[in-house]
Design a protein around this motif. Structure first.
Motif, mmCIF file in Angstrom:
data_model
loop_
_atom_site.group_PDB
_atom_site.id
_atom_site.type_symbol
_atom_site.label_atom_id
_atom_site.label_comp_id
_atom_site.label_asym_id
_atom_site.label_seq_id
_atom_site.Cartn_x
_atom_site.Cartn_y
_atom_site.Cartn_z
ATOM 1 N N ALA A 189 -9.954 0.180 4.138
ATOM 2 C CA ALA A 189 -10.664 0.006 2.876
ATOM 3 C C ALA A 189 -10.273 -1.306 2.212
ATOM 4 C CB ALA A 189 -10.365 1.181 1.948
ATOM 5 N N LYS A 190 -9.001 -1.669 2.307
ATOM 6 C CA LYS A 190 -8.544 -2.926 1.715
ATOM 7 C C LYS A 190 -9.147 -4.118 2.462
ATOM 8 C CE LYS A 190 -5.517 -1.589 -1.397
ATOM 9 N NZ LYS A 190 -5.519 -1.942 -2.780
ATOM 10 N N ILE A 191 -9.240 -4.026 3.771
ATOM 11 C CA ILE A 191 -9.824 -5.111 4.546
ATOM 12 C C ILE A 191 -11.294 -5.279 4.186
ATOM 13 C CG2 ILE A 191 -10.458 -5.891 6.858
ATOM 14 C CD1 ILE A 191 -7.902 -4.547 7.860
ATOM 15 N N ILE B 9 0.823 -1.215 0.000
ATOM 16 C CA ILE B 9 0.000 0.000 0.000
ATOM 17 C C ILE B 9 0.856 1.263 0.000
ATOM 18 C CG2 ILE B 9 -1.699 1.342 1.299
ATOM 19 C CD1 ILE B 9 -2.894 -1.278 2.225
ATOM 20 N N SER B 10 1.764 1.357 0.982
ATOM 21 C CA SER B 10 2.539 2.594 1.132
ATOM 22 C C SER B 10 3.836 2.583 0.335
ATOM 23 C CB SER B 10 2.856 2.835 2.607
ATOM 24 O OG SER B 10 3.718 1.835 3.097
ATOM 25 N N TYR C 70 3.125 -1.865 9.620
ATOM 26 C CA TYR C 70 2.401 -1.416 10.810
ATOM 27 C C TYR C 70 1.961 0.040 10.663
ATOM 28 C CZ TYR C 70 1.398 -0.355 15.685
ATOM 29 O OH TYR C 70 0.782 0.034 16.834
ATOM 30 N N ASN C 71 2.782 0.879 10.044
ATOM 31 C CA ASN C 71 2.442 2.296 9.907
ATOM 32 C C ASN C 71 1.172 2.502 9.086
ATOM 33 O OD1 ASN C 71 4.702 2.836 11.392
ATOM 34 N ND2 ASN C 71 5.951 3.427 9.632
ATOM 35 N N VAL C 72 0.901 1.638 8.129
ATOM 36 C CA VAL C 72 -0.326 1.751 7.337
ATOM 37 C C VAL C 72 -1.522 1.307 8.168
ATOM 38 C CG1 VAL C 72 -1.542 0.862 5.321
ATOM 39 C CG2 VAL C 72 0.840 1.507 5.142
ATOM 40 N N SER C 73 -1.335 0.255 8.996
ATOM 41 C CA SER C 73 -2.468 -0.269 9.753
ATOM 42 C C SER C 73 -2.907 0.664 10.878
ATOM 43 C CB SER C 73 -2.134 -1.651 10.325
ATOM 44 O OG SER C 73 -1.082 -1.542 11.251
#
Length: 119
Positions: free
Chosen positions: A112-114, A78-79, A100-103
């Motif tokens: 949104a991905k989940i 993602i990032s 972890y920083n994205v979560s």
């Protein structure tokens, strides 16, 4: 015959090779990213974003040596950030791994991905 001898002597005098700079650069780049997965018989392991996995460049890279990668690294899809001790990998129940920083970030990208995965 005389032209070929002149070219050979001129290349030797100026320490040039018979191959163009483009060919040498292309071969160096393909060799740097060539892995055994690019040549597996089953098509499932080939990466669609890998230039060596494409049919045309795959044939060009066949005689070249494989890349040697002693250390690998995880990159968040993602990032695009490298996952390390400051951004540890977090695996979701579906098997996907994100940084972890994205979560925990406030951007909501992972949520949104989940949601898309659970539908």
């Amino acid at each position: 015959m005389l032209i070929q001898q002149f070219r050979y002597d001129n290349y030797r005098l100026h320490q040039l090779g018979n191959n163009s700079v483009f060919t040498i650069t292309l071969q160096a780049g393909l060799s740097a990213i060539k892995t055994p997965q690019c040549y597996k018989e089953d098509g499932s392991s080939k990466n669609p974003d890998c230039p060596v996995c494409s049919k045309s460049l795959n044939k060009l890279a066949q005689p070249l040596p494989m890349a040697h990668c002693a250390n690998s690294r995880l990159v968040c899809k993602i990032s695009g950030d490298v996952m390390n001790e400051n951004n540890p990998p977090m695996m979701l129940p579906n098997g996907y791994v994100y940084g972890y920083n994205v979560s925990v970030g406030g951007n909501g990208l992972l949520k949104a991905k989940i949601a898309v995965v659970r539908i």
